[in-house]
Design a protein around this motif. Structure first.
Motif, PDB file in Angstrom:
ATOM      1  N   ILE A 181     -43.924  24.014   6.277  1.00 34.21           N
ATOM      2  CA  ILE A 181     -43.227  22.729   6.267  1.00 34.21           C
ATOM      3  C   ILE A 181     -43.861  21.824   5.215  1.00 34.21           C
ATOM      4  CG2 ILE A 181     -42.522  20.734   7.637  1.00 34.21           C
ATOM      5  CD1 ILE A 181     -42.827  22.465  10.150  1.00 34.21           C
ATOM      6  N   ALA A 182     -43.057  21.384   4.259  1.00 30.65           N
ATOM      7  CA  ALA A 182     -43.536  20.486   3.203  1.00 30.65           C
ATOM      8  C   ALA A 182     -43.346  19.034   3.636  1.00 30.65           C
ATOM      9  CB  ALA A 182     -42.791  20.755   1.899  1.00 30.65           C
ATOM     10  N   TYR A 183     -44.056  18.137   2.957  1.00 30.85           N
ATOM     11  CA  TYR A 183     -44.040  16.726   3.356  1.00 30.85           C
ATOM     12  C   TYR A 183     -44.058  15.820   2.141  1.00 30.85           C
ATOM     13  CZ  TYR A 183     -45.425  12.385   5.722  1.00 30.85           C
ATOM     14  OH  TYR A 183     -45.471  11.108   6.193  1.00 30.85           O
ATOM     15  N   ILE A 184     -43.183  14.789   2.150  1.00 32.69           N
ATOM     16  CA  ILE A 184     -43.208  13.731   1.137  1.00 32.69           C
ATOM     17  C   ILE A 184     -43.505  12.423   1.862  1.00 32.69           C
ATOM     18  CG2 ILE A 184     -41.957  12.494  -0.650  1.00 32.69           C
ATOM     19  CD1 ILE A 184     -40.195  14.952  -1.026  1.00 32.69           C
ATOM     20  N   PRO A 213     -52.307  21.379   1.702  1.00 32.42           N
ATOM     21  CA  PRO A 213     -52.232  20.255   0.758  1.00 32.42           C
ATOM     22  C   PRO A 213     -51.274  20.514  -0.400  1.00 32.42           C
ATOM     23  CG  PRO A 213     -54.516  20.773   1.316  1.00 32.42           C
ATOM     24  CD  PRO A 213     -53.675  21.886   1.857  1.00 32.42           C
ATOM     25  N   ARG A 214     -51.033  21.790  -0.734  1.00 37.76           N
ATOM     26  CA  ARG A 214     -50.131  22.110  -1.842  1.00 37.76           C
ATOM     27  C   ARG A 214     -48.670  21.826  -1.486  1.00 37.76           C
ATOM     28  NH1 ARG A 214     -51.101  28.037  -3.701  1.00 37.76           N
ATOM     29  NH2 ARG A 214     -49.869  27.317  -5.506  1.00 37.76           N
ATOM     30  N   ALA A 229     -40.656  13.996  -6.141  1.00 41.31           N
ATOM     31  CA  ALA A 229     -41.592  14.747  -5.306  1.00 41.31           C
ATOM     32  C   ALA A 229     -41.012  16.095  -4.886  1.00 41.31           C
ATOM     33  CB  ALA A 229     -41.970  13.925  -4.075  1.00 41.31           C
ATOM     34  N   ALA A 230     -39.718  16.124  -4.548  1.00 42.08           N
ATOM     35  CA  ALA A 230     -39.088  17.389  -4.173  1.00 42.08           C
ATOM     36  C   ALA A 230     -39.078  18.359  -5.347  1.00 42.08           C
ATOM     37  CB  ALA A 230     -37.664  17.133  -3.680  1.00 42.08           C
ATOM     38  N   GLU A 231     -38.816  17.835  -6.538  1.00 39.42           N
ATOM     39  CA  GLU A 231     -38.827  18.678  -7.731  1.00 39.42           C
ATOM     40  C   GLU A 231     -40.223  19.252  -7.975  1.00 39.42           C
ATOM     41  OE1 GLU A 231     -37.305  20.738 -10.932  1.00 39.42           O
ATOM     42  OE2 GLU A 231     -36.271  19.684  -9.299  1.00 39.42           O
ATOM     43  N   GLU A 232     -41.259  18.441  -7.766  1.00 45.45           N
ATOM     44  CA  GLU A 232     -42.628  18.931  -7.923  1.00 45.45           C
ATOM     45  C   GLU A 232     -42.933  20.047  -6.929  1.00 45.45           C
ATOM     46  OE1 GLU A 232     -45.327  15.690  -7.526  1.00 45.45           O
ATOM     47  OE2 GLU A 232     -44.530  14.583  -9.252  1.00 45.45           O
ATOM     48  N   LEU A 233     -42.497  19.862  -5.688  1.00 51.01           N
ATOM     49  CA  LEU A 233     -42.724  20.893  -4.673  1.00 51.01           C
ATOM     50  C   LEU A 233     -42.033  22.200  -5.045  1.00 51.01           C
ATOM     51  CD1 LEU A 233     -42.300  18.696  -1.473  1.00 51.01           C
ATOM     52  CD2 LEU A 233     -44.380  19.943  -2.097  1.00 51.01           C
ATOM     53  N   LEU A 234     -40.814  22.104  -5.525  1.00 51.25           N
ATOM     54  CA  LEU A 234     -40.074  23.307  -5.894  1.00 51.25           C
ATOM     55  C   LEU A 234     -40.702  23.990  -7.114  1.00 51.25           C
ATOM     56  CD1 LEU A 234     -36.477  21.922  -5.344  1.00 51.25           C
ATOM     57  CD2 LEU A 234     -37.617  23.670  -3.962  1.00 51.25           C
ATOM     58  N   ARG A 235     -41.179  23.196  -8.049  1.00 49.94           N
ATOM     59  CA  ARG A 235     -41.801  23.773  -9.241  1.00 49.94           C
ATOM     60  C   ARG A 235     -43.154  24.407  -8.950  1.00 49.94           C
ATOM     61  NH1 ARG A 235     -40.745  19.432 -14.195  1.00 49.94           N
ATOM     62  NH2 ARG A 235     -38.522  19.925 -14.494  1.00 49.94           N
ATOM     63  N   SER A 236     -43.792  23.993  -7.858  1.00 51.13           N
ATOM     64  CA  SER A 236     -45.120  24.528  -7.539  1.00 51.13           C
ATOM     65  C   SER A 236     -45.090  26.012  -7.219  1.00 51.13           C
ATOM     66  CB  SER A 236     -45.714  23.763  -6.347  1.00 51.13           C
ATOM     67  OG  SER A 236     -45.063  24.133  -5.133  1.00 51.13           O
ATOM     68  N   GLY A 237     -43.924  26.491  -6.781  1.00 50.23           N
ATOM     69  CA  GLY A 237     -43.812  27.902  -6.430  1.00 50.23           C
ATOM     70  C   GLY A 237     -44.336  28.234  -5.047  1.00 50.23           C
ATOM     71  N   VAL A 238     -44.873  27.244  -4.320  1.00 47.70           N
ATOM     72  CA  VAL A 238     -45.362  27.486  -2.954  1.00 47.70           C
ATOM     73  C   VAL A 238     -44.165  27.508  -2.010  1.00 47.70           C
ATOM     74  CG1 VAL A 238     -46.891  26.674  -1.124  1.00 47.70           C
ATOM     75  CG2 VAL A 238     -47.493  26.279  -3.522  1.00 47.70           C
ATOM     76  N   PRO A 239     -43.954  28.591  -1.267  1.00 46.54           N
ATOM     77  CA  PRO A 239     -42.749  28.686  -0.428  1.00 46.54           C
ATOM     78  C   PRO A 239     -42.787  27.756   0.781  1.00 46.54           C
ATOM     79  CG  PRO A 239     -44.167  30.588  -0.079  1.00 46.54           C
ATOM     80  CD  PRO A 239     -44.778  29.817  -1.204  1.00 46.54           C
ATOM     81  N   PHE A 240     -41.628  27.206   1.139  1.00 46.92           N
ATOM     82  CA  PHE A 240     -41.495  26.397   2.360  1.00 46.92           C
ATOM     83  C   PHE A 240     -40.048  26.465   2.830  1.00 46.92           C
ATOM     84  CE2 PHE A 240     -40.932  23.687  -1.322  1.00 46.92           C
ATOM     85  CZ  PHE A 240     -39.894  22.819  -1.015  1.00 46.92           C
ATOM     86  N   THR A 241     -39.866  26.251   4.139  1.00 46.78           N
ATOM     87  CA  THR A 241     -38.517  26.357   4.724  1.00 46.78           C
ATOM     88  C   THR A 241     -37.985  25.021   5.229  1.00 46.78           C
ATOM     89  OG1 THR A 241     -39.389  26.851   6.939  1.00 46.78           O
ATOM     90  CG2 THR A 241     -38.969  28.730   5.467  1.00 46.78           C
ATOM     91  N   ALA A 242     -38.833  24.003   5.265  1.00 45.84           N
ATOM     92  CA  ALA A 242     -38.397  22.683   5.742  1.00 45.84           C
ATOM     93  C   ALA A 242     -39.136  21.610   4.951  1.00 45.84           C
ATOM     94  CB  ALA A 242     -38.666  22.524   7.233  1.00 45.84           C
TER      95      ALA A 242
END
Length: 341
Positions: A181-184, A213-214, A229-242
Motif C-alpha cells: 500500500i502506497a501513501y501520499i 519508505p519507498r 507524487a503518484a507519478e513519482e511512485l509509478l516511476r520508482s518501479g516499486v510494486p503496489f496495489t493500493a
C-alpha cells in the motif's frame, strides 16, 4: 421606509426602552417571550434595519467574527467557511475572512488585521502560527480553533481524530487483500498531515504489514502535488496495489496520473482519499474516502463561538470521521501496479 425608521420609534411603538430593543437586536436581552415577540413584530412591521455601526459604537461590539483560514480556493476550506456562515445565520454576527496561506508570518499579520477591526470573536482554521500567539488572542476575545490543538485551550479546539480515520482506510484495504500500500501525505508542517502519516504507519504494523519508505511520498494537499507524487511512485518501479492519499484533492490529482498511465481504478489499483468533499462522489469512479462532515465542522465552530459570546463554556470532544466506501477500491489484483520510466 427602513431608511427613516429609528430605534427610538421601534421602542415607542413596542412600549419598551430603546436599550431593550438594542439588546434584543444583538442577542443579549433577558426579556419575557411576549415582550420579545412584541418588539420583533414592530421591527418587522416597520421594516426596521438597525445601524450596525451605531450599535457597535454604543455597546463596544463590531458584530463580526474573524475567520483566519488558509486558502480560499481550497475546496476543504470553502466548505468549512460555508458551514461557518450557516452557523452564524440568524445571529447578530457576520464572518470577516482573511487567509494565512500556511505561513506563520502571514497568519500573524492576518490576526493583527482582524484584531484591529475589533472582531468580537475569532475562528482559526488550521495554520502553523505558534500556540502562544493564539493564547494571547484568546485572552482578549473568544477563540475557537478547528483541526488543530492549541495548548492551554482544549475546550476551544474542534479536533478531528485523524488516526481513527486513516486506520479505517488501511483496515479496509487490508481486508480486500492489499499488502503493498502506497501513501501520499500532506505537508508535515501541518498537524493533521503528521497525524495521518503516523496513523497510516501504525495501522500497517497493526495489520501485520511492513512500512516501506519507498512507497511514501509527500504532497501539499493540492491536486497538482497528488499528480506529481503518484507519478513519482509509478516511476520508482516499486510494486503496489493500493494508493492512500491524505486528502481528496491529492487523490483527484493521483487519479489523473493513473489514467494517463492506462491504469484502471480499482481493477489495477485501489485509490482512497480523506475529507469526503462534495465532488468525491462524482469522480470516475466515485472515491472511497473518509467523511469529515466538513460543513458541519464549520457550523460547530460558529455555534461554539456564539456560546462563548453568550458567556457559556463549551465542552469539546474529538470528532471521529467515518469511512465511506465507494467504487474506487476493490480486491487486490494478482499483479501489483508498477510504472517504470
Amino acid at each position: 421606509m427602513s431608511a427613516t425608521v429609528t430605534l427610538m420609534q421601534v421602542a415607542r411603538e413596542a412600549g419598551v426602552s430603546p436599550s431593550t430593543v438594542s439588546r434584543i437586536l444583538n442577542g443579549t436581552a433577558n426579556v419575557t417571550p411576549d415582550k420579545r415577540e412584541r418588539v420583533e413584530a414592530v421591527i418587522h412591521r416597520l421594516n426596521f434595519t438597525p445601524n450596525v455601526q451605531a450599535q457597535a459604537l454604543a455597546n463596544g461590539r463590531s458584530f463580526s467574527v474573524g475567520v483566519l483560514t488558509q486558502k480560499l480556493s481550497s475546496a476543504f476550506y470553502g466548505e468549512t467557511l460555508a458551514g461557518i456562515e450557516q452557523g452564524l445565520e440568524g445571529s447578530a454576527y457576520h464572518p470577516l475572512v482573511v487567509s494565512g496561506h500556511w505561513r506563520a508570518k502571514q497568519e500573524q499579520q492576518a490576526l493583527e488585521l482582524l484584531m484591529r477591526r475589533r472582531v468580537d470573536a475569532l475562528i482559526v482554521l488550521g495554520g502553523v502560527i505558534e500556540d502562544a500567539a493564539l493564547q494571547r488572542v484568546a485572552a482578549q476575545v473568544p477563540l475557537v480553533a478547528v483541526g488543530r490543538a492549541v495548548s492551554g485551550l482544549p475546550e476551544r479546539c474542534v479536533l478531528i481524530d485523524n488516526h481513527a480515520g486513516i486506520r479505517q482506510v488501511v483496515h479496509h484495504l487490508a481486508g480486500l487483500g492489499h499488502r503493498d500500500i502506497a501513501y501520499i501525505g500532506g505537508d508535515e508542517a501541518q498537524q493533521d498531515a503528521v497525524e495521518r502519516r503516523v496513523g497510516f504507519e501504525a495501522t500497517l504494523r497493526e495489520a501485520g504489514l511492513s512500512v516501506n519508505p519507498r512507497l511514501m511520498r509527500c504532497g501539499d494537499y493540492t491536486e497538482a502535488s497528488g499528480e506529481r507524487a503518484a507519478e513519482e511512485l509509478l516511476r520508482s518501479g516499486v510494486p503496489f496495489t493500493a494508493l492512500v492519499c491524505a486528502n481528496d484533492q491529492m487523490a483527484f490529482g493521483a487519479r489523473l496520473s493513473l489514467y494517463r498511465r492506462g491504469l484502471r481504478v480499482p481493477e489495477d489499483l485501489s485509490l482512497t482519499g480523506f475529507d469526503d468533499l462534495f465532488s468525491s462522489r462524482y469522480t470516475t469512479p466515485p472515491l472511497t474516502t473518509v467523511h469529515q462532515a466538513v460543513n458541519e465542522l464549520g457550523q460547530l465552530a460558529a455555534e461554539t463561538v456564539l456560546r462563548l459570546l453568550a458567556g457559556e463554556q463549551p465542552h469539546m470532544s474529538p470528532y471521529v470521521p467515518q469511512l465511506v466506501i465507494r467504487e474506487s477500491t476493490g480486491p487486490a489484483p494478482h499483479s501489483p501496479a508498477t510504472g517504470g520510466s
